[in-house]
Design a protein around this motif. Structure first.
Motif, PDB file in Angstrom:
ATOM      1  N   GLY A 166      -0.342  -8.253   5.029  1.00 34.39           N
ATOM      2  CA  GLY A 166      -0.505  -6.821   5.290  1.00 34.39           C
ATOM      3  C   GLY A 166       0.118  -6.051   4.138  1.00 34.39           C
ATOM      4  N   PRO A 167       0.073  -4.721   4.188  1.00 36.89           N
ATOM      5  CA  PRO A 167       0.567  -3.929   3.054  1.00 36.89           C
ATOM      6  C   PRO A 167       2.068  -4.104   2.801  1.00 36.89           C
ATOM      7  N   ASP A 168       2.822  -4.526   3.822  1.00 33.39           N
ATOM      8  CA  ASP A 168       4.260  -4.700   3.629  1.00 33.39           C
ATOM      9  C   ASP A 168       4.606  -5.962   2.856  1.00 33.39           C
ATOM     10  N   SER A 169       3.629  -6.842   2.662  1.00 31.67           N
ATOM     11  CA  SER A 169       3.934  -8.073   1.913  1.00 31.67           C
ATOM     12  C   SER A 169       3.390  -8.012   0.485  1.00 31.67           C
ATOM     13  N   LEU A 170       3.267  -6.786  -0.058  1.00 33.26           N
ATOM     14  CA  LEU A 170       2.676  -6.647  -1.394  1.00 33.26           C
ATOM     15  C   LEU A 170       3.705  -6.510  -2.523  1.00 33.26           C
ATOM     16  N   ALA A 171       4.989  -6.635  -2.198  1.00 30.39           N
ATOM     17  CA  ALA A 171       6.013  -6.447  -3.241  1.00 30.39           C
ATOM     18  C   ALA A 171       5.760  -7.407  -4.400  1.00 30.39           C
ATOM     19  N   GLY A 172       5.638  -6.852  -5.592  1.00 30.89           N
ATOM     20  CA  GLY A 172       5.444  -7.674  -6.791  1.00 30.89           C
ATOM     21  C   GLY A 172       4.019  -8.179  -6.966  1.00 30.89           C
ATOM     22  N   LYS A 173       3.148  -7.929  -6.001  1.00 28.07           N
ATOM     23  CA  LYS A 173       1.749  -8.377  -6.107  1.00 28.07           C
ATOM     24  C   LYS A 173       0.922  -7.304  -6.827  1.00 28.07           C
ATOM     25  N   THR A 174      -0.172  -7.738  -7.444  1.00 26.26           N
ATOM     26  CA  THR A 174      -1.051  -6.779  -8.109  1.00 26.26           C
ATOM     27  C   THR A 174      -2.239  -6.488  -7.207  1.00 26.26           C
ATOM     28  N   VAL A 175      -2.393  -5.213  -6.885  1.00 30.98           N
ATOM     29  CA  VAL A 175      -3.445  -4.783  -5.970  1.00 30.98           C
ATOM     30  C   VAL A 175      -4.442  -3.928  -6.741  1.00 30.98           C
ATOM     31  N   CYS A 176      -5.701  -4.250  -6.582  1.00 33.71           N
ATOM     32  CA  CYS A 176      -6.750  -3.543  -7.316  1.00 33.71           C
ATOM     33  C   CYS A 176      -7.476  -2.556  -6.407  1.00 33.71           C
ATOM     34  N   SER A 177      -7.745  -1.361  -6.924  1.00 33.82           N
ATOM     35  CA  SER A 177      -8.575  -0.403  -6.194  1.00 33.82           C
ATOM     36  C   SER A 177      -9.324   0.479  -7.187  1.00 33.82           C
ATOM     37  N   VAL A 178      -9.904   1.557  -6.683  1.00 37.61           N
ATOM     38  CA  VAL A 178     -10.819   2.344  -7.501  1.00 37.61           C
ATOM     39  C   VAL A 178     -10.270   3.750  -7.769  1.00 37.61           C
ATOM     40  N   THR A 179     -10.432   4.200  -8.993  1.00 42.27           N
ATOM     41  CA  THR A 179     -10.000   5.531  -9.403  1.00 42.27           C
ATOM     42  C   THR A 179     -10.690   6.592  -8.535  1.00 42.27           C
ATOM     43  N   GLY A 180      -9.900   7.544  -8.062  1.00 40.69           N
ATOM     44  CA  GLY A 180     -10.477   8.630  -7.269  1.00 40.69           C
ATOM     45  C   GLY A 180     -10.689   8.271  -5.811  1.00 40.69           C
ATOM     46  N   ILE A 187      -1.805   3.376  -1.494  1.00 37.57           N
ATOM     47  CA  ILE A 187      -0.957   2.274  -1.956  1.00 37.57           C
ATOM     48  C   ILE A 187       0.107   2.817  -2.919  1.00 37.57           C
ATOM     49  N   GLU A 188      -0.315   3.695  -3.832  1.00 40.12           N
ATOM     50  CA  GLU A 188       0.647   4.218  -4.808  1.00 40.12           C
ATOM     51  C   GLU A 188       1.743   5.044  -4.132  1.00 40.12           C
ATOM     52  N   GLU A 189       1.352   5.810  -3.107  1.00 37.48           N
ATOM     53  CA  GLU A 189       2.333   6.688  -2.463  1.00 37.48           C
ATOM     54  C   GLU A 189       3.212   5.954  -1.442  1.00 37.48           C
ATOM     55  N   ASP A 190       2.574   5.130  -0.592  1.00 34.93           N
ATOM     56  CA  ASP A 190       3.312   4.564   0.550  1.00 34.93           C
ATOM     57  C   ASP A 190       3.844   3.153   0.313  1.00 34.93           C
ATOM     58  N   TYR A 191       3.300   2.447  -0.685  1.00 38.09           N
ATOM     59  CA  TYR A 191       3.738   1.056  -0.928  1.00 38.09           C
ATOM     60  C   TYR A 191       4.054   0.864  -2.411  1.00 38.09           C
ATOM     61  N   PRO A 192       5.020   1.629  -2.936  1.00 37.18           N
ATOM     62  CA  PRO A 192       5.291   1.613  -4.382  1.00 37.18           C
ATOM     63  C   PRO A 192       5.804   0.262  -4.889  1.00 37.18           C
ATOM     64  N   GLN A 193       6.175  -0.632  -3.986  1.00 35.32           N
ATOM     65  CA  GLN A 193       6.635  -1.960  -4.416  1.00 35.32           C
ATOM     66  C   GLN A 193       5.467  -2.814  -4.919  1.00 35.32           C
ATOM     67  N   ALA A 194       4.230  -2.391  -4.629  1.00 33.40           N
ATOM     68  CA  ALA A 194       3.048  -3.113  -5.137  1.00 33.40           C
ATOM     69  C   ALA A 194       2.710  -2.608  -6.534  1.00 33.40           C
ATOM     70  N   LYS A 195       2.187  -3.515  -7.379  1.00 38.48           N
ATOM     71  CA  LYS A 195       1.671  -3.086  -8.687  1.00 38.48           C
ATOM     72  C   LYS A 195       0.198  -2.770  -8.495  1.00 38.48           C
ATOM     73  N   THR A 196      -0.291  -1.729  -9.165  1.00 37.43           N
ATOM     74  CA  THR A 196      -1.708  -1.392  -8.966  1.00 37.43           C
ATOM     75  C   THR A 196      -2.503  -1.486 -10.268  1.00 37.43           C
TER      76      THR A 196
END
Ligand code: GLU
Length: 299
Positions: A166-180, A187-196
Motif C-alpha cells: 500500500g502507499p505506506d510501504s513506499l519509503a525509498g521506492k520509486t513510484v511512476c506516474s503522469v505529469t498533470g 503521492i508527492e504531497e501525502d507520501y513524501p517518503q516515496a521517490k517519484t
C-alpha cells in the motif's frame, strides 16, 4: 450515495483482482466496444440558437479528447486504429443526443497534462479521459458528471507483493506516474517518503515497471487493472484504493447550458440502461461489475 459508489468500486476492484489472478483476463487488445448502432442518435434535435449544442448539432460532428493508451477506458485498438473503452462509449452516448452518430466523432488524443489547454483553446469540444473532477481544475474548466468513481491504487511486479502492500510501504521506492495527474500530486504531497518519476503517459510508466527501473506505478485502479490484465503473469494491482476519483466530462468553463445538456444525457443513459451497456462492453470485460451509476453533481 457517493460513499456507496466508492464502496462498490472497491468491491469491484477486489473481484476483478481475483479474476486477474485466476485466469488470463484480456480486454481484447483495444478495450472493448459496442456495435455502431448501440445507442440512440436523436433525429433532428432542436437546441437554443447560439448554444454549443446547436453549433455541434448543425455541424454534424464533434471533437472529443480521450486517452489512447488506457485499456478498458480509452485505448486505440491496434488492429482497427479506433479508440475503444468506457470513455469512448460515454462519448458516443452524448454525441447521439446531439444527433451525431459515432462515425462522425473525431477522437483526439489528450494526455493528462493537456486536457485543460485543449478545452480552453477549443482544440476539442469536450474531454472524456479518466478526468477527475477537482476544485483546482474547476477554476479552469467545468465538469459534467461524474459518470464513474474509482480510487488511486498501485501497480507492482508480483514478485514485490510482500514488500509493497500500500502507499505506506513506499519509503525509498520509486513510484511512476503522469505529469498533470491527481495521483502524482497525491503521492508527492501525502507520501513524501516515496521517490517519484513522472512521464507523459501511463504506458511509459508501465514499461519502466516491467523493465524494473521503477518499483510501482500509481494512478486510478480502473486504469491499472487494464494494464495488469495485459500482463497478468508479472503485474498486479495492490487493491487498496487510497483516494476518490470522480470521472467527469470536461468542457469550457461556465458553459452552463452545455453542462446541463451533458448531465441530462448521462441521466438518460443511467435510466435507459445505456450506461450499463457501455460499462459491460468495456471495463466489465475485465471482471468488474457496473454497480449503480454515481449521482450527477448539479452545481
Ligand atoms: N483520474 C486522474 C486524473 O484525472 C488520473 C488519471 C489520468 O491521469 O488520466 O488526473
Amino acid at each position: 450515495m457517493r460513499l456507496r459508489t466508492l464502496a462498490a468500486g472497491v468491491a469491484t476492484l477486489a473481484l476483478a483482482l481475483t479474476a486477474c489472478g485466476d485466469s488470463e483476463t484480456d480486454l481484447g487488445g483495444g478495450g472493448g466496444t459496442t456495435d455502431s448502432d448501440a445507442y440512440e442518435v436523436v433525429a433532428d434535435p432542436s437546441f437554443a440558437a447560439g448554444s454549443t449544442m446547436a453549433r455541434l448539432s448543425d455541424a454534424g460532428s464533434i471533437k472529443i479528447g480521450v486517452k489512447f493508451d488506457q485499456p478498458g477506458i480509452g485505448n486505440k485498438n491496434p488492429s482497427t486504429g479506433k479508440p475503444e473503452g468506457f470513455d469512448i462509449e460515454i462519448g458516443k452516448i452524448v454525441a447521439g443526443q446531439l444527433g451525431i452518430a459515432a462515425d462522425k466523432i473525431e477522437f483526439v488524443e489528450t494526455v493528462s497534462k493537456n486536457r485543460e489547454p485543449y478545452i480552453e483553446t477549443g482544440k476539442v469540444d469536450m474531454v472524456i479521459a479518466s478526468y477527475s473532477i477537482t476544485d483546482k481544475r474547476k477554476q479552469i474548466v467545468s465538469f459534467a458528471g461524474p459518470y464513474y468513481v474509482t480510487g488511486q491504487d498501485l501497480l507492482i511486479r508480483k514478485e514485490a507483493a510482500s514488500e509493497i502492500t500500500g502507499p505506506d510501504s513506499l519509503a525509498g521506492k520509486t513510484v511512476c506516474s503522469v505529469t498533470g495527474s491527481t495521483p502524482l500530486a497525491k503521492i508527492e504531497e501525502d507520501y513524501p517518503q516515496a521517490k517519484t518519476e513522472a512521464y507523459g503517459t501511463y504506458t511509459e510508466c508501465v514499461d519502466r515497471l516491467e523493465t524494473k527501473s521503477v518499483d510501482a506505478v500509481t494512478t486510478d485502479g480502473s486504469i491499472l487493472l487494464g494494464y495488469a490484465a495485459g500482463n497478468p503473469e508479472e503485474l498486479q494491482v495492490v487493491g487498496k484504493p487510497f483516494s476518490t476519483e470522480k470521472y467527469g466530462i470536461g468542457l469550457k468553463k461556465d458553459d452552463t447550458a452545455f453542462r446541463g445538456f451533458i448531465n441530462d444525457s448521462l441521466q438518460k443513459a443511467y435510466d435507459n440502461g445505456d450506461w450499463k451497456k457501455a460499462f459491460d462492453a468495456t471495463l466489465g470485460k475485465g471482471g468488474s461489475e457496473a454497480g449503480e451509476p454515481p449521482a450527477l453533481e448539479k452545481y
